[in-house]
Design an enzyme around this catalytic site. Structure first.
Site, PDB file in Angstrom:
ATOM      1  CD  GLU A 169      -2.981  -1.107   2.295  1.00 35.17           C
ATOM      2  OE1 GLU A 169      -2.911  -0.210   3.135  1.00 35.17           O
ATOM      3  OE2 GLU A 169      -3.909  -1.932   2.258  1.00 35.17           O
ATOM      4  CD  GLU A 205      -3.261  -6.148   3.747  1.00 32.30           C
ATOM      5  OE1 GLU A 205      -4.114  -5.372   4.233  1.00 32.30           O
ATOM      6  OE2 GLU A 205      -2.043  -5.902   3.765  1.00 32.30           O
TER       7      GLU A 205
HETATM    8  C1  BGP Z   1      -4.336  -2.492   5.590  1.00 34.50           C
HETATM    9  C2  BGP Z   1      -2.893  -2.634   6.032  1.00 34.50           C
HETATM   10  C3  BGP Z   1      -2.689  -3.579   7.186  1.00 34.50           C
HETATM   11  C4  BGP Z   1      -3.824  -3.650   8.201  1.00 34.50           C
HETATM   12  C5  BGP Z   1      -5.203  -3.538   7.562  1.00 34.50           C
HETATM   13  C6  BGP Z   1      -6.354  -3.384   8.536  1.00 34.50           C
HETATM   14  O1  BGP Z   1      -4.500  -1.279   4.968  1.00 34.50           O
HETATM   15  O2  BGP Z   1      -2.064  -3.101   4.977  1.00 34.50           O
HETATM   16  O3  BGP Z   1      -1.428  -3.293   7.733  1.00 34.50           O
HETATM   17  O4  BGP Z   1      -3.605  -2.833   9.273  1.00 34.50           O
HETATM   18  O5  BGP Z   1      -5.260  -2.487   6.633  1.00 34.50           O
HETATM   19  O6  BGP Z   1      -6.605  -2.049   8.878  1.00 34.50           O
HETATM   20  P1  BGP Z   1      -6.729  -1.547  10.379  1.00 34.50           P
HETATM   21  O7  BGP Z   1      -5.599  -2.212  11.109  1.00 34.50           O
HETATM   22  O8  BGP Z   1      -6.581  -0.067  10.332  1.00 34.50           O
HETATM   23  O9  BGP Z   1      -8.063  -1.960  10.862  1.00 34.50           O
END
Ligand code: BGP
Length: 458
Positions: A165, A361
């Site tokens: 990202e 993801e």
């Molecule tokens: C994505 C990232 C992750 C993870 C996920 C969940 O954008 O790559 O690192 O954190 O989001 O988001 P959050 O942890 O803010 O709920």
């Protein structure tokens, strides 16, 4: 109806070093920006919890990888911690090499293919002190670091990713005041974005030079932009959001050129970064083999209705649209729009040469998940439903010719989140942070194991 997936489809999950390793100051690890930020401003973190221990993977990796095997996973993405591997004086930390070697070897032994990402928001503090991604010298340091990783681990690791990202450090660190260094400055943000893109191409160049025979790519959070209506104003606003937040990295990674429209926009706004012709050649000649796509929720956009504000940011050009009656994950507040995964797949098929990609993801964060525990197991039927509905659309995209290679859930076991600490849980596996970090698979883990066994579901 039966949803079947292609042979050798990648089934697994993803995580990142800072979010799961813990051992933040052990065995010679240097501080990264998160360690520093937490030390200096703990109140910026949910419940004042920082990344010191996270999921304790540093000590529990054997148990975790055994569990991945037991749960049928064939692949897992994690990241290398730059601040663990490379010391402030530029030397390689042998203890870190030993750790990553043990992790990789254990994964291979368990037939869980390692997918390695080089950068997941975690700049070493000693490099942030000289300007982080704003400084061209840091780009060269990253290039060396990438080459070191390929040389150390590339004999066994065949899937590499330069960044996760890449828009996030730009948006959160230099535009939105969510991540360190808490800068809000569009011009500096553009320089950061440009350098990250260049660093990605340089890493790809190093990888190709070494001729290790694997694949290298980048992971992008391709949040599709949907306009509120088909009015000219809404369409224009949505186009700008897409251009700045998606196509900036996607087009450049796939085609080797920044989109012309983006360059014009940046010029018009007087935001051009410092660059050289040689850099642009490197970007042109070093495009990705493979794309990872993170998808959580759509980006709904409308024409700007609120005041532009004094400081220029991307949101000076559009507003977020709170669509009525949207489906919501009540435990995290994010919209659920399963068809988004299909739309983005078709976009890649039609506009990006049908490049091979996988969902790197996707997932559902749930606050207070312990309340769903029945006889010791979290009955996360909502997560099963979430995955199923997304996979149905992914399956449809596959049947329509999209070149999709796999699906990874965020995340394997509950981990620490940048701003939310342990508030929202995403894992297939529960981690009891109050009780020795005991791991217990949730219902979804067993359901997913069946799905993998059958390479599909009903
Ligand atoms: C994505 C990232 C992750 C993870 C996920 C969940 O954008 O790559 O690192 O954190 O989001 O988001 P959050 O942890 O803010 O709920």
């Amino acid at each position: 109806m039966i949803y079947n997936f292609p042979k050798d489809f990648w089934w697994g999950s993803a995580s990142s070093a800072t979010q799961m390793e813990g051992a933040y100051n052990i065995d010679g690890k240097e501080k990264n920006i998160w360690d520093f930020w937490y030390e200096t401003y703990p109140h910026r973190f949910h419940n004042n919890i920082g990344p010191k221990v996270t999921s304790n993977f540093y000590y529990k990796y054997e148990e975790d990888i055994n569990l991945m095997k037991e749960l049928g996973h064939n692949s897992f993405r994690f990241s290398i911690s730059w601040s663990r591997l490379i010391k402030k004086d530029g030397s390689i930390n042998q203890k870190a090499v030993d750790f990553y070697n043990k992790v990789i070897d254990k994964m291979i032994e368990c037939k869980v293919e390692p997918f390695i990402n080089l950068y997941h928001f975690d700049m070493p503090m000693y490099l942030q002190e000289i300007g982080g991604w704003e400084n061209r010298e840091v780009v060269s340091k990253y290039q060396e670091y990438a080459k070191t990783c390929f040389s150390l681990f590339g004999d066994r690791v065949k899937k590499w990713f330069t960044h996760n990202e890449p828009i996030v450090p730009v948006e959160c660190g230099y535009l939105g005041n969510y991540h360190y260094p808490e800068v809000v400055d569009f011009k500096r943000a553009v320089q950061v974005g440009y350098h990250i893109m260049l660093s990605s191409a340089l890493a790809i160049m190093e990888y190709k030079n070494l001729k290790l025979g694997g694949q290298i790519g980048i992971i992008i959070n391709l949040t599709p932009s949907y306009p509120r209506s088909n009015s000219k104003e809404d369409l224009e606003a949505s186009n700008i959001a897409d251009l700045l937040l998606n196509r900036s990295f996607l087009d450049t990674s796939v085609f080797g050129e920044f989109p012309k429209e983006l360059v014009e926009f940046i010029k018009e706004q007087d935001l051009m970064p410092t660059y050289t012709k040689e850099d642009l050649e490197i970007i042109k000649n070093n495009t990705i083999d493979l794309l990872g796509v993170n998808y959580y929720q759509p980006r709904r956009i409308k024409a700007k209705e609120t005041e532009k504000g004094e400081v220029l940011t991307p949101e000076s050009f559009f507003d977020f649209y709170d669509m009525p009656n949207k489906k919501i994950n009540p435990h995290r507040g994010w919209e659920i729009y399963e068809k988004g995964i299909y739309d983005l797949s078709i976009n890649i098929r039609d506009n990006y040469n049908n490049i091979p990609f996988f969902i790197s993801e996707n997932g559902m964060g749930v606050e207070g998940e312990e309340k769903f525990k029945v006889e010791g197991i979290i009955e996360d039927t909502y997560r099963i439903e979430f995955i199923k509905e997304h996979l149905k659309y992914l399956n449809k995209a596959l049947n329509e010719g999209c070149n999709i290679k796999g699906y990874h859930l965020w995340t394997f076991m509950d981990n620490w989140s940048w701003l939310n600490a342990y508030k929202n849980r995403y894992g297939f596996v529960e981690v009891d942070i109050n009780n020795n970090f005991i791991r217990t698979p949730k219902r979804s883990a067993y359901w997913f194991r069946e799905l993998i066994k059958n390479n599909g579901f009903n």
